[in-house]
Scaffold this motif. Structure first.
Motif, PDB file in Angstrom:
ATOM      1  N   GLU A 230    -110.755 -20.702  83.152  1.00  0.00           N
ATOM      2  CA  GLU A 230    -111.115 -21.374  84.403  1.00  0.00           C
ATOM      3  C   GLU A 230    -112.446 -20.826  84.911  1.00  0.00           C
TER       4      GLU A 230
ATOM      5  N   ILE B 142    -104.862 -10.780  83.441  1.00  0.00           N
ATOM      6  CA  ILE B 142    -105.560 -11.615  84.404  1.00  0.00           C
ATOM      7  C   ILE B 142    -106.936 -11.009  84.664  1.00  0.00           C
TER       8      ILE B 142
ATOM      9  N   PRO C 252    -104.348  -8.345  89.045  1.00  0.00           N
ATOM     10  CA  PRO C 252    -105.534  -8.518  88.193  1.00  0.00           C
ATOM     11  C   PRO C 252    -105.659  -7.323  87.261  1.00  0.00           C
TER      12      PRO C 252
ATOM     13  N   ARG D  53    -110.239 -11.846  86.539  1.00  0.00           N
ATOM     14  CA  ARG D  53    -110.835 -12.764  87.523  1.00  0.00           C
ATOM     15  C   ARG D  53    -111.901 -12.025  88.331  1.00  0.00           C
ATOM     16  N   ARG D  54    -113.095 -12.618  88.425  1.00  0.00           N
ATOM     17  CA  ARG D  54    -114.158 -11.969  89.173  1.00  0.00           C
ATOM     18  C   ARG D  54    -115.134 -13.005  89.724  1.00  0.00           C
ATOM     19  N   GLU D  55    -115.448 -12.876  91.026  1.00  0.00           N
ATOM     20  CA  GLU D  55    -116.508 -13.659  91.651  1.00  0.00           C
ATOM     21  C   GLU D  55    -117.822 -12.931  91.390  1.00  0.00           C
TER      22      GLU D  55
ATOM     23  N   LEU E   5    -105.625 -15.107  81.343  1.00  0.00           N
ATOM     24  CA  LEU E   5    -106.493 -15.875  82.235  1.00  0.00           C
ATOM     25  C   LEU E   5    -107.840 -15.195  82.356  1.00  0.00           C
TER      26      LEU E   5
ATOM     27  N   CYS F 215    -105.522 -19.729  80.141  1.00  0.00           N
ATOM     28  CA  CYS F 215    -106.279 -20.303  81.257  1.00  0.00           C
ATOM     29  C   CYS F 215    -107.738 -19.881  81.146  1.00  0.00           C
TER      30      CYS F 215
ATOM     31  N   GLU G 270    -111.473 -15.907  84.484  1.00  0.00           N
ATOM     32  CA  GLU G 270    -112.170 -16.721  85.475  1.00  0.00           C
ATOM     33  C   GLU G 270    -113.401 -15.969  85.969  1.00  0.00           C
ATOM     34  N   PHE G 271    -114.572 -16.526  85.693  1.00  0.00           N
ATOM     35  CA  PHE G 271    -115.824 -15.972  86.197  1.00  0.00           C
ATOM     36  C   PHE G 271    -116.912 -17.025  86.013  1.00  0.00           C
TER      37      PHE G 271
END
Length: 465
Positions: free
Chosen positions: A153, A88, A63, A90-92, A122, A151, A124-125
């Motif tokens: 997402e 990349i 990441p 990406r994180r919740e 990419l 991506c 994503e969050f």
């Protein structure tokens, strides 16, 4: 947080929750001590001695926040991450503040990125409308750097949240990407009339609304498209691949129809050029109808249909059997066939009622199911209707219900059993001696079973070390 003086600053680091500086590591107590006392040994840094392209390739699997943190290692590492081929992010995000910090982090990381080209981008969050302008700028950044795989997402904590990411207008023009993945993204019907994704070969769309016309326009605007996946999408009842001569692989993973009684909503698939078809996920008040799939070589019927309401339960079996029977008839010529839980259940009921499965030319059959006694009639029906079967693969947990398989497969050459544990015990690493003994006993039992095919070989695969 107290900021250090400029003279003590050695490197700039970010993560997805904060943007901070790290002091010079010369007297840092967290610095790892060297285990080797030999001066020559201390001077050797094999990783740092690797060429930059190799280090960048290694960092590309991390990441972005982890890749950026490597800049504290030394001056040489300070800028290596800025040339990694993959970005990349990406994180919740459990709260809006975390999402805001994440967006700031992405902005700052892109400001320092130096590569003239990015292979994969990419993000994503948990997207909300307030991040629309920032995400647009990130996408524009990736497109200008001729991204190969894009991506977007996103995910949402509340399923009915109306905040979708609407693709910016420039993304409908001729983008360089060969792979595009969209989740919780909204596509404009009007823009798709002029869509031009002439380099696109792989497209995945998840949790979106698509009409028949929109799918048609995607096919017309993607002359090189080879793979299409529609995951939990709705709004369409037809997929006509006649508009795409290049499409070879179609995956439909779940869908739902109107709140009408079972059978009123049918998704029609017409794919004369398709080589592979996968029907997976839950079908909500809908079913499939295959028209022209004469070129199919491989098919996976792994989807599940929900039972009707209480008042319709008397028609459950006949409705589901009709759907499955029609599918199997259309797939009679397929060489590779994968069957899931729902199909085996319906086939078992049919076999008990004296109704056989359609004859199949299948040579390679895969069963994705833990076998129990209720599934045996359906599996026996499949074997009896597959006279050309050469290889049977079973993805299931160890069981003692395999004897009938060997008795009914007359031309079987190889049976491969992938042994798995249940969901409670996800790994074989803690297998007890008793479980290992049970598996050995199962293997001995296989060797003693009579076989209808004299050339049949049984292979048991597991993760035992």
């Amino acid at each position: 947080m107290r900021q250090p003086s400029e003279s003590s600053v050695n490197a700039t680091i970010w993560d997805s929750t904060t943007f901070y500086w790290t002091p010079n590591l010369k007297n840092n107590p967290l610095k790892r001590p060297r285990s080797c006392q030999n001066k020559e040994c201390q001077k050797v840094d094999r990783i740092s001695n690797l060429p930059d392209p190799i280090i960048q390739h290694i960092l590309s699997f991390l990441p972005a926040d982890d890749a950026i943190k490597t800049c504290i290692l030394s001056k040489r590492w300070d800028s290596i991450w800025t040339l990694v081929p993959n970005l990349i992010f990406r994180r919740e995000c459990s709260c809006s503040q975390e999402a805001e910090n994440f967006a700031v982090f992405v902005d700052k990381a892109l400001m320092h990125y130096c590569s003239p080209k990015v292979k994969k981008f990419l993000v994503e969050f948990e997207f909300t409308e307030c991040f629309k302008a920032q995400v647009d700028s990130w996408v524009d950044f990736a497109v200008r750097l001729k991204v190969e795989e894009l991506c977007l997402e996103f995910h949402r904590e509340i399923a009915d949240d109306p905040d979708y990411y609407y693709l910016p207008n420039f993304l409908y023009s001729n983008i360089p990407a060969e792979k595009l993945s969209l989740r919780f993204c909204a596509l404009s019907p009007n823009k798709l009339k002029q869509v031009s994704w002439m380099s696109l070969k792989v497209l995945s769309i998840s949790y979106s609304w698509l009409s028949n016309e929109m799918i048609k326009n995607i096919f017309l605007g993607c002359s090189l498209l080879e793979y299409l996946k529609l995951n939990q999408c709705c709004g369409f009842d037809q997929i006509n691949t006649n508009f795409s001569s290049s499409l070879k692989d179609l995956v439909v993973d779940g869908s739902w129809g109107r709140e009408d009684k079972f059978g009123d909503f049918v998704i029609t698939i017409k794919g004369p050029n398709l080589l592979s078809l996968t029907l997976a996920g839950y079908m909500h008040r809908a079913n499939y109808m295959l028209l022209d799939v004469s070129s199919l070589v491989e098919a996976n019927i792994g989807y599940r249909m929900k039972s009707c309401s209480h008042g319709c339960r008397s028609n459950w079996y006949s409705a589901h059997r009709s759907v499955l029977h029609d599918l199997l008839e259309k797939l009679q010529h397929v060489e590779k066939l994968t069957i899931g839980t729902w199909c085996l259940q319906v086939l078992s009921i049919s076999e008990v009622k004296g109704l056989s499965s359609p004859t199949s030319a299948c040579k390679y059959l895969t069963l994705n199911k833990k076998i129990n006694k209720w599934d045996l009639p359906g599996i026996a029906s499949l074997l009896q209707s597959s006279p050309n079967l050469q290889k049977l693969t079973i993805n299931l947990m160890p069981s003692n219900n395999f004897e009938f398989l060997l008795k009914n497969a007359k031309v079987l050459e190889k049976m491969i059993i992938h042994a798995q544990r249940d969901d409670v015990n996800r790994t074989w690493m803690s297998v007890e001696a008793q479980e290992l003994m049970e598996l050995l006993e199962l293997t001995q039992a296989f060797l003693s079973y009579p076989r209808a095919s004299p050339n049949a070989k049984v292979m048991l695969e597991s993760c035992f070390k």
